[in-house]
Design a protein around this motif. Structure first.
Motif, short mmCIF file in Angstrom:
data_model
loop_
_atom_site.label_atom_id
_atom_site.label_comp_id
_atom_site.label_asym_id
_atom_site.label_seq_id
_atom_site.Cartn_x
_atom_site.Cartn_y
_atom_site.Cartn_z
N LEU A 1 0.86 -1.19 0.00
CA LEU A 1 0.00 0.00 0.00
C LEU A 1 0.89 1.23 0.00
CD1 LEU A 1 -3.05 0.83 0.20
CD2 LEU A 1 -2.68 1.06 2.66
N SER A 2 0.65 2.16 -0.93
CA SER A 2 1.51 3.33 -1.05
C SER A 2 1.18 4.41 -0.01
CB SER A 2 1.39 3.93 -2.46
OG SER A 2 0.05 4.29 -2.74
N ALA A 3 -0.06 4.46 0.45
CA ALA A 3 -0.46 5.48 1.42
C ALA A 3 0.24 5.26 2.76
CB ALA A 3 -1.97 5.45 1.62
N SER A 4 0.58 6.35 3.44
CA SER A 4 1.22 6.26 4.75
C SER A 4 0.20 6.36 5.88
CB SER A 4 2.26 7.37 4.92
OG SER A 4 1.64 8.65 4.82
N GLU A 5 -1.02 6.82 5.57
CA GLU A 5 -2.07 6.94 6.57
C GLU A 5 -3.40 7.13 5.88
OE1 GLU A 5 -2.30 11.50 7.90
OE2 GLU A 5 -0.34 10.58 8.35
N THR A 6 -4.48 6.88 6.61
CA THR A 6 -5.84 7.16 6.14
C THR A 6 -6.64 7.68 7.33
OG1 THR A 6 -6.65 4.92 6.58
CG2 THR A 6 -5.75 5.33 4.38
N PRO A 7 -7.75 8.38 7.07
CA PRO A 7 -8.55 8.90 8.19
C PRO A 7 -9.07 7.78 9.09
CG PRO A 7 -9.17 9.96 6.14
CD PRO A 7 -8.26 8.82 5.77
N ARG A 8 -9.10 8.05 10.37
CA ARG A 8 -9.55 7.05 11.35
C ARG A 8 -11.03 6.72 11.16
NH1 ARG A 8 -8.94 7.52 17.97
NH2 ARG A 8 -10.14 5.63 18.50
N ASP A 9 -11.84 7.73 10.77
CA ASP A 9 -13.29 7.50 10.74
C ASP A 9 -13.73 6.58 9.61
OD1 ASP A 9 -12.91 9.21 8.61
OD2 ASP A 9 -14.27 10.78 9.34
N ILE A 10 -12.82 6.26 8.66
CA ILE A 10 -13.16 5.29 7.62
C ILE A 10 -12.32 4.02 7.76
CG2 ILE A 10 -13.93 7.06 5.98
CD1 ILE A 10 -11.24 6.66 4.49
N SER A 11 -11.54 3.93 8.83
CA SER A 11 -10.60 2.82 8.97
C SER A 11 -11.29 1.55 9.47
CB SER A 11 -9.47 3.20 9.94
OG SER A 11 -9.96 3.27 11.27
N PHE A 12 -10.81 0.43 9.00
CA PHE A 12 -11.21 -0.87 9.54
C PHE A 12 -10.51 -1.09 10.88
CE2 PHE A 12 -12.59 -1.20 5.31
CZ PHE A 12 -13.32 -2.37 5.10
N CYS A 13 -9.26 -0.60 10.99
CA CYS A 13 -8.49 -0.81 12.21
C CYS A 13 -9.12 -0.11 13.41
CB CYS A 13 -7.06 -0.33 12.02
SG CYS A 13 -6.14 -1.27 10.76
N GLY A 14 -9.83 0.99 13.15
CA GLY A 14 -10.53 1.66 14.23
C GLY A 14 -11.56 0.77 14.89
N HIS A 15 -12.16 -0.13 14.11
CA HIS A 15 -13.09 -1.12 14.66
C HIS A 15 -12.33 -2.24 15.37
CE1 HIS A 15 -16.78 0.35 12.59
NE2 HIS A 15 -15.90 0.76 11.68
N ALA A 16 -11.18 -2.62 14.79
CA ALA A 16 -10.43 -3.77 15.32
C ALA A 16 -9.90 -3.53 16.72
CB ALA A 16 -9.27 -4.11 14.38
N ILE A 17 -9.54 -2.27 17.05
CA ILE A 17 -8.95 -2.01 18.37
C ILE A 17 -10.00 -2.03 19.48
CG2 ILE A 17 -7.05 -0.68 17.41
CD1 ILE A 17 -8.52 1.86 18.42
N LEU A 18 -11.28 -2.17 19.12
CA LEU A 18 -12.34 -2.20 20.14
C LEU A 18 -12.47 -3.57 20.81
CD1 LEU A 18 -15.08 -0.19 18.22
CD2 LEU A 18 -13.53 0.65 19.99
N GLY A 19 -11.83 -4.59 20.24
CA GLY A 19 -11.94 -5.94 20.79
C GLY A 19 -10.60 -6.53 21.14
#
Length: 322
Positions: free
Chosen positions: A65-83
């Motif tokens: 993946l070329s991007a270094s970051e993406t917004p948190r509000d569209i991230s899948f990882c933002g959901h993953a850290i809840l569990g």
């Protein structure tokens, strides 16, 4: 699209992440090695070490993946850290939380996602090790366990950041950094039923280089050997300098025969580099090999000692033939 909720301990979580002083730092081999391994093991085009900041997910390691970051509000990882377990989406187009997500409808066109949360020493979830595919994918229980094991390796590396684990001269791991993660790598390798071989290196006549040409030239010889190691072994093998002129390599999915082939490649490459730099001295090495046998479990320190003994046998034989 459903935005990820904030963890109940968000303030403490952010404090924990920022205390690592890792955000917006340069790529590091210790993390890139894990994403390369994950990408290869799960046969996916993208593997990431993602750290979830206040408003973004930032990638400490990104393979595919070329991007270094993406917004948190569209991230899948933002959901993953809840569990506490792996957050796993077989097909994002069939999941109402994600089917209209910009990361699904546009680049990188995520269909499959699996992210295992990275837990800091205080229990806070600071990010994920995640794998992504552009087509739907199913994981077995064995796959999920393997992803969890690799995530634990990333956690160990994050802990290592706060310790003195790197050799400043060669930019390889030092002995402490190597042993911190090597046992876990071995356990992971054994679970995958893959062989592993430990190689112990000792540079020949290194004292002569220091005595005759000076310690700065000795440092140059050490840096040269470390550089040749990096380019001769595979990018997911674990390399370290553990003493003055002593190095080790933990070679994954390699038996003694394949390890010998890689060492032969190393030897030829080293001779070529020494010749091209027109050095006034030779940089050679003795080595010992020990196969890390899953049927005879042992600690990494025990394997190091066994390989060290093999190396001294090799060095003794070389002296007898001089």
């Amino acid at each position: 699209m459903k935005k990820p909720e904030l963890p109940n301990t968000e303030e403490k979580r952010l404090e924990t992440l920022k205390a690592l002083n890792i955000l917006d730092t340069l790529p590091e081999e210790r993390f890139d090695r894990v994403t390369r391994m994950a990408k290869r093991l799960f046969n996916v085009p993208i593997a990431l070490v993602s750290l979830v900041d206040e408003n973004r997910q930032w990638f400490k390691s990104s393979d595919g993946l070329s991007a270094s970051e993406t917004p948190r509000d569209i991230s899948f990882c933002g959901h993953a850290i809840l569990g506490n377990s792996t957050f796993y989406i077989k097909d994002a187009l069939e999941d109402t939380r994600f089917n209209d997500n910009p990361l699904v409808t546009g680049d990188p066109n995520i269909r499959f996602y699996a992210g295992h949360p990275l837990t800091a020493a205080n229990g806070e979830k600071i990010g994920t090790l995640c794998i992504i595919d552009k087509k739907p994918k199913k994981l077995t229980e064995e796959d999920l366990t393997a992803l969890s094991d690799l995530a634990y390796t990333v956690e160990q590396e994050l802990c290592a950041i706060q310790l003195s684990t790197m050799d400043e001269l060669t930019n390889l791991s030092n002995r402490r950094g190597f042993t911190l993660v090597a046992n876990h790598y071995l356990n992971f390798n054994k679970k995958q039923n893959m062989p592993a071989t430990l190689v112990y290196f000792d540079l020949n006549k290194f004292k002569h280089i220091n005595d005759v040409y000076g310690h700065s030239e000795g440092d140059n010889a050490l840096q040269l050997f470390a550089s040749v190691m990096k380019s001769s072994f595979r990018n997911f093998d674990l390399l370290a300098r553990i003493g003055g002129d002593e190095f080790i390599a933990l070679l994954f999915n390699s038996d003694l025969n394949s390890a010998d082939e890689m060492i032969e490649k190393l030897s030829h490459h080293l001779k070529s580099v020494v010749s091209s730099q027109e050095l006034e001295y030779e940089v050679g090495f003795s080595y010992g090999l020990i196969e890390c046998n899953s049927l005879l479990p042992s600690s990494i320190e025990s394997y190091i000692q066994q390989a060290d003994n093999k190396m001294y046998e090799c060095k003794h034989e070389q002296k007898n033939h001089e």
